[in-house]
Design a protein around this motif. Structure first.
Motif, PDB file in Angstrom:
ATOM      1  N   SER A  82       1.056  -1.164  -0.086  1.00 50.05           N
ATOM      2  CA  SER A  82      -0.228   0.396  -0.257  1.00 50.05           C
ATOM      3  C   SER A  82       0.783   1.524  -0.438  1.00 50.05           C
ATOM      4  O   SER A  82       1.917   1.268  -0.076  1.00 50.05           O
ATOM      5  CB  SER A  82      -0.759   0.007   0.929  1.00 50.05           C
ATOM      6  OG  SER A  82      -1.805   1.362   0.977  1.00 50.05           O
TER       7      SER A  82
ATOM      8  N   GLY B 194      -8.505   5.798   3.882  1.00 45.37           N
ATOM      9  CA  GLY B 194      -8.926   6.620   3.171  1.00 45.37           C
ATOM     10  C   GLY B 194      -8.109   8.298   3.366  1.00 45.37           C
ATOM     11  O   GLY B 194      -8.592   8.920   2.490  1.00 45.37           O
TER      12      GLY B 194
ATOM     13  N   LEU C 221      -5.482   7.840   1.058  1.00 44.80           N
ATOM     14  CA  LEU C 221      -5.966   8.889  -0.191  1.00 44.80           C
ATOM     15  C   LEU C 221      -6.366   9.516  -1.033  1.00 44.80           C
ATOM     16  O   LEU C 221      -6.926  10.652  -1.607  1.00 44.80           O
ATOM     17  CB  LEU C 221      -6.957   7.640  -0.681  1.00 44.80           C
ATOM     18  CG  LEU C 221      -7.536   6.927  -2.180  1.00 44.80           C
ATOM     19  CD1 LEU C 221      -7.966   6.235  -2.396  1.00 44.80           C
ATOM     20  CD2 LEU C 221      -8.434   8.048  -2.959  1.00 44.80           C
TER      21      LEU C 221
ATOM     22  N   VAL D 220     -14.639   8.077  -0.656  1.00 46.74           N
ATOM     23  CA  VAL D 220     -13.989   6.790  -0.871  1.00 46.74           C
ATOM     24  C   VAL D 220     -13.585   5.406  -0.252  1.00 46.74           C
ATOM     25  O   VAL D 220     -14.921   4.398  -0.844  1.00 46.74           O
ATOM     26  CB  VAL D 220     -12.637   7.421  -1.014  1.00 46.74           C
ATOM     27  CG1 VAL D 220     -11.571   5.992  -1.047  1.00 46.74           C
ATOM     28  CG2 VAL D 220     -12.023   7.796  -1.901  1.00 46.74           C
TER      29      VAL D 220
ATOM     30  N   VAL E  61     -16.203   1.573  -1.810  1.00 44.52           N
ATOM     31  CA  VAL E  61     -15.373   0.837  -2.039  1.00 44.52           C
ATOM     32  C   VAL E  61     -16.880  -0.208  -0.514  1.00 44.52           C
ATOM     33  O   VAL E  61     -16.867  -1.157  -1.375  1.00 44.52           O
ATOM     34  CB  VAL E  61     -14.428   1.195  -1.087  1.00 44.52           C
ATOM     35  CG1 VAL E  61     -13.736  -0.719  -0.341  1.00 44.52           C
ATOM     36  CG2 VAL E  61     -12.654   1.350  -1.721  1.00 44.52           C
TER      37      VAL E  61
ATOM     38  N   GLU F 232      -9.876  -5.330  -7.743  1.00 49.21           N
ATOM     39  CA  GLU F 232      -8.710  -5.905  -6.607  1.00 49.21           C
ATOM     40  C   GLU F 232      -7.594  -6.418  -7.510  1.00 49.21           C
ATOM     41  O   GLU F 232      -6.621  -5.759  -7.726  1.00 49.21           O
ATOM     42  CB  GLU F 232      -8.621  -6.796  -5.346  1.00 49.21           C
ATOM     43  CG  GLU F 232      -7.595  -7.010  -4.545  1.00 49.21           C
ATOM     44  CD  GLU F 232      -7.447  -6.169  -3.691  1.00 49.21           C
ATOM     45  OE1 GLU F 232      -6.679  -6.032  -2.732  1.00 49.21           O
ATOM     46  OE2 GLU F 232      -8.652  -5.220  -3.311  1.00 49.21           O
TER      47      GLU F 232
ATOM     48  N   ILE G  40      -4.868   5.962  -6.651  1.00 44.81           N
ATOM     49  CA  ILE G  40      -5.572   4.365  -7.324  1.00 44.81           C
ATOM     50  C   ILE G  40      -5.447   3.250  -6.642  1.00 44.81           C
ATOM     51  O   ILE G  40      -6.397   2.354  -6.201  1.00 44.81           O
ATOM     52  CB  ILE G  40      -5.388   4.241  -9.106  1.00 44.81           C
ATOM     53  CG1 ILE G  40      -5.695   5.674  -9.631  1.00 44.81           C
ATOM     54  CG2 ILE G  40      -6.202   3.031  -9.342  1.00 44.81           C
ATOM     55  CD1 ILE G  40      -5.700   6.194 -11.232  1.00 44.81           C
TER      56      ILE G  40
ATOM     57  N   PHE H 250      -6.939   1.790  -3.134  1.00 42.40           N
ATOM     58  CA  PHE H 250      -8.443   1.543  -3.319  1.00 42.40           C
ATOM     59  C   PHE H 250      -8.207  -0.105  -2.530  1.00 42.40           C
ATOM     60  O   PHE H 250      -9.320  -1.108  -1.791  1.00 42.40           O
ATOM     61  CB  PHE H 250      -9.044   1.686  -4.300  1.00 42.40           C
ATOM     62  CG  PHE H 250      -9.743   2.475  -5.368  1.00 42.40           C
ATOM     63  CD1 PHE H 250     -10.415   2.972  -4.108  1.00 42.40           C
ATOM     64  CD2 PHE H 250      -9.388   3.922  -5.468  1.00 42.40           C
ATOM     65  CE1 PHE H 250     -11.963   4.258  -4.314  1.00 42.40           C
ATOM     66  CE2 PHE H 250      -9.585   5.254  -5.543  1.00 42.40           C
ATOM     67  CZ  PHE H 250     -11.238   4.932  -4.911  1.00 42.40           C
ATOM     68  N   THR H 251      -7.251  -0.836  -3.380  1.00 41.16           N
ATOM     69  CA  THR H 251      -6.668  -2.163  -3.385  1.00 41.16           C
ATOM     70  C   THR H 251      -6.839  -2.582  -2.114  1.00 41.16           C
ATOM     71  O   THR H 251      -7.137  -3.544  -0.912  1.00 41.16           O
ATOM     72  CB  THR H 251      -5.598  -3.066  -4.229  1.00 41.16           C
ATOM     73  OG1 THR H 251      -4.294  -2.025  -3.626  1.00 41.16           O
ATOM     74  CG2 THR H 251      -5.950  -2.409  -5.613  1.00 41.16           C
TER      75      THR H 251
ATOM     76  N   LEU I 156      -8.255  -0.671   0.705  1.00 40.22           N
ATOM     77  CA  LEU I 156      -8.832  -0.101   0.927  1.00 40.22           C
ATOM     78  C   LEU I 156     -10.229  -1.496   1.288  1.00 40.22           C
ATOM     79  O   LEU I 156     -11.103  -2.100   2.040  1.00 40.22           O
ATOM     80  CB  LEU I 156      -9.630   0.914   0.787  1.00 40.22           C
ATOM     81  CG  LEU I 156      -9.113   2.173   1.493  1.00 40.22           C
ATOM     82  CD1 LEU I 156      -9.744   3.162   0.584  1.00 40.22           C
ATOM     83  CD2 LEU I 156      -9.974   1.910   2.827  1.00 40.22           C
ATOM     84  N   ILE I 157     -10.036  -2.519  -0.091  1.00 38.16           N
ATOM     85  CA  ILE I 157     -11.231  -3.283  -0.306  1.00 38.16           C
ATOM     86  C   ILE I 157     -10.161  -4.318   0.631  1.00 38.16           C
ATOM     87  O   ILE I 157     -10.809  -4.934   1.159  1.00 38.16           O
ATOM     88  CB  ILE I 157     -10.929  -3.509  -2.313  1.00 38.16           C
ATOM     89  CG1 ILE I 157     -11.366  -2.716  -2.566  1.00 38.16           C
ATOM     90  CG2 ILE I 157     -11.091  -4.969  -2.120  1.00 38.16           C
ATOM     91  CD1 ILE I 157     -11.012  -2.577  -4.310  1.00 38.16           C
TER      92      ILE I 157
END
Length: 484
Positions: free
Chosen positions: A43, A125, A128, A165, A169, A184, A324, A327-328, A330-331
């Motif tokens: 990350s 979050g 990002l 964001v 998600v 993902e 971008i 997001f992975t 966060l997922i």
């Protein structure tokens, strides 16, 4: 009526968890778990920590700090792989320890991990949001301070981008794990490619003299922390360890894995190995490009190093994809966190509506609870003082899981299935995993340990006032006695 001691040590029957989690759809494959693990582990830290730790603690020896942290994480990952293979239940360490040691100890392990997910989702979050605002600022698009910062921070009221964001998600996850995994997988590939791009381009700007001395002489920083020598390397390990804890997000989703006996070990260990190679590669290149002292107080060392080396366009591309790619993370964390909260609700230790699943077999009530709390922490309240609580709580759970292997082995092939994967070099490796996690924990700051203690006291209050009284396991045991 059960005694206090009986309540503390009551253990869940693993077949009960199999029945309770049977409604969750097993759709996730090895590649999905590799993406989930890499998305969580690789990350924002990979673009910041190598420079930060080099400047604050280890110098070029930051590479050794990353390797040492990876060694400890790897030992624990082997324990996780066996546990997930033997008991593919939602909730990872919480459910495993509930079966192995008892409900109270499962609560402690799960409560420790819950702190990680609440705070980590909020942090990512917010991170990002900061990166996104940095990208749009050159275009003349600037949010007012009241909508750009957390409450009470530099005139802030709410971090609007962070809110949007996290909710976005959550909406994606509410549609199903397989759909989220497709997104993902694509984003993780993009993120890994830009990391490799930095390593390749950065190699052209390496100056060998920047590695000398590789381990700087030991001294104390002005804030009293260690720099240089083995002391600085150790301080770096405790700071870096947070980067590797994402494999728990894989284990938390093991109830949704296809053929978990093979899928879980490959996903957990595979994602960690790839992540270690990428982290060490970035660290080695970064400290070779410029002297480590130049990365002090630098929030974006990778982008800065590329621009100073004349690669401004590549720096912009990497920052964009990194943004971008958050997001992975966060997922991964929101999937794992919601499954943990679902497990608490499933067992009655938190309100039962959290343990309900919808007609698509998704724990969306738990996801909603996680989203609300993460939004409150990440966009309304200042939370920077809690950053090391993530590592503190997770390390405690790691110690439980490592020791749990000894109890697990006695029951494998009996009431717990004999797993396809087993931790090698038993009984030595489980002890080494426990000792490694303990050593890293002791290296955390005093503040982190105090905040962790406060979180656990809060958790104990909830357990004794609510969880113990409403436990599904407790009711089952009492009903069984009444029937007898």
């Amino acid at each position: 009526m059960a005694s206090f001691k009986e309540r503390i040590f009551r253990k869940e029957d693993p077949s009960v968890y199999e029945q309770k989690d049977a409604h969750l759809s097993r759709t996730l494959r090895v590649r999905d778990f590799l993406a989930l693990g890499l998305g969580t582990i690789v990350s924002t830290a990979i673009f910041t920590l190598p420079g930060t730790v080099a400047a604050q603690h280890a110098g070029p020896a930051v590479v050794i700090s990353f390797l040492a942290a990876a060694l400890v994480a790897g030992l624990v990952a082997f324990a996780y792989a066996e546990m997930a293979s033997a008991m593919p239940f939602a909730g990872s360490a919480y459910s495993w320890i509930n079966v192995i040691f008892g409900e109270f100890f499962g609560w402690i392990a799960g409560w420790a991990l819950l702190a990680e997910y609440f705070i980590a989702v909020a942090f990512v979050g917010s991170g990002l949001s900061a990166n996104f605002r940095g990208l749009i600022a050159p275009l003349g698009l600037v949010l007012p301070k009241s909508l750009a910062n957390a409450y009470g921070t530099d005139g802030g009221v709410i971090d609007l981008v962070s809110v949007v964001v996290i909710i976005a998600v959550a909406y994606l996850l509410s549609r199903g794990a397989s759909e989220a995994s497709r997104v993902e997988n694509i984003l993780v590939i993009a993120k890994v490619l830009v990391v490799l791009l930095f390593i390749v381009v950065g190699c052209t700007a390496i100056k060998p003299q920047n590695y000398v001395p590789f381990i700087p002489k030991y001294h104390l920083n002005p804030d009293g922390t260690a720099f240089g020598g083995w002391q600085g390397i150790y301080a770096g390990v405790s700071m870096i360890f947070l980067s590797y804890i994402g494999f728990d997000s894989i284990a938390a989703n093991s109830a949704e894995a296809k053929d978990p006996g093979k899928t879980m070990p490959r996903g957990i260990l595979g994602s960690l190995i790839i992540a270690v190679v990428l982290f060490v590669g970035v660290a080695l290149v970064l400290v070779g490009m410029f002297h480590y002292t130049l990365y002090a107080n630098n929030a974006e060392p990778v982008g800065w190093a590329l621009r100073k080396s004349g690669h401004g366009v590549i720096a912009a591309v990497i920052q964009s994809v990194a943004c971008i790619g958050m997001f992975t993370a966060l997922i991964g964390m929101m999937m794992a966190g919601s499954r943990l909260i679902y497990s608490f609700g499933r067992d009655g230790l938190l309100p039962r509506w959290l343990g309900k699943i919808n007609n698509k077999h998704l724990p969306n009530n738990a996801l909603l609870a996680l989203t609300i709390v993460a939004v409150l922490i990440g966009s309304v309240f200042p939370f920077s003082f809690l950053n090391q609580l993530i590592s503190a709580g997770t390390l405690i759970a790691f110690m439980f899981v490592s020791l749990g292997i000894y109890a697990l082995r006695k029951r494998e092939g009996k009431d717990i299935i004999d797993p396809e994967f087993k931790m090698p070099f038993y009984p030595v490796m489980p002890f080494l995993a426990f000792a490694g996690a303990l050593i890293v924990f002791l290296g955390l700051s005093t503040d982190a340990k105090i905040y962790a203690a406060a979180w656990f006291i809060f958790g104990l209050i909830i357990y004794f006032c609510y969880g113990m009284r409403n436990s599904a396991l407790g009711r089952e045991k009492e009903e069984g006695k009444d029937v007898g």
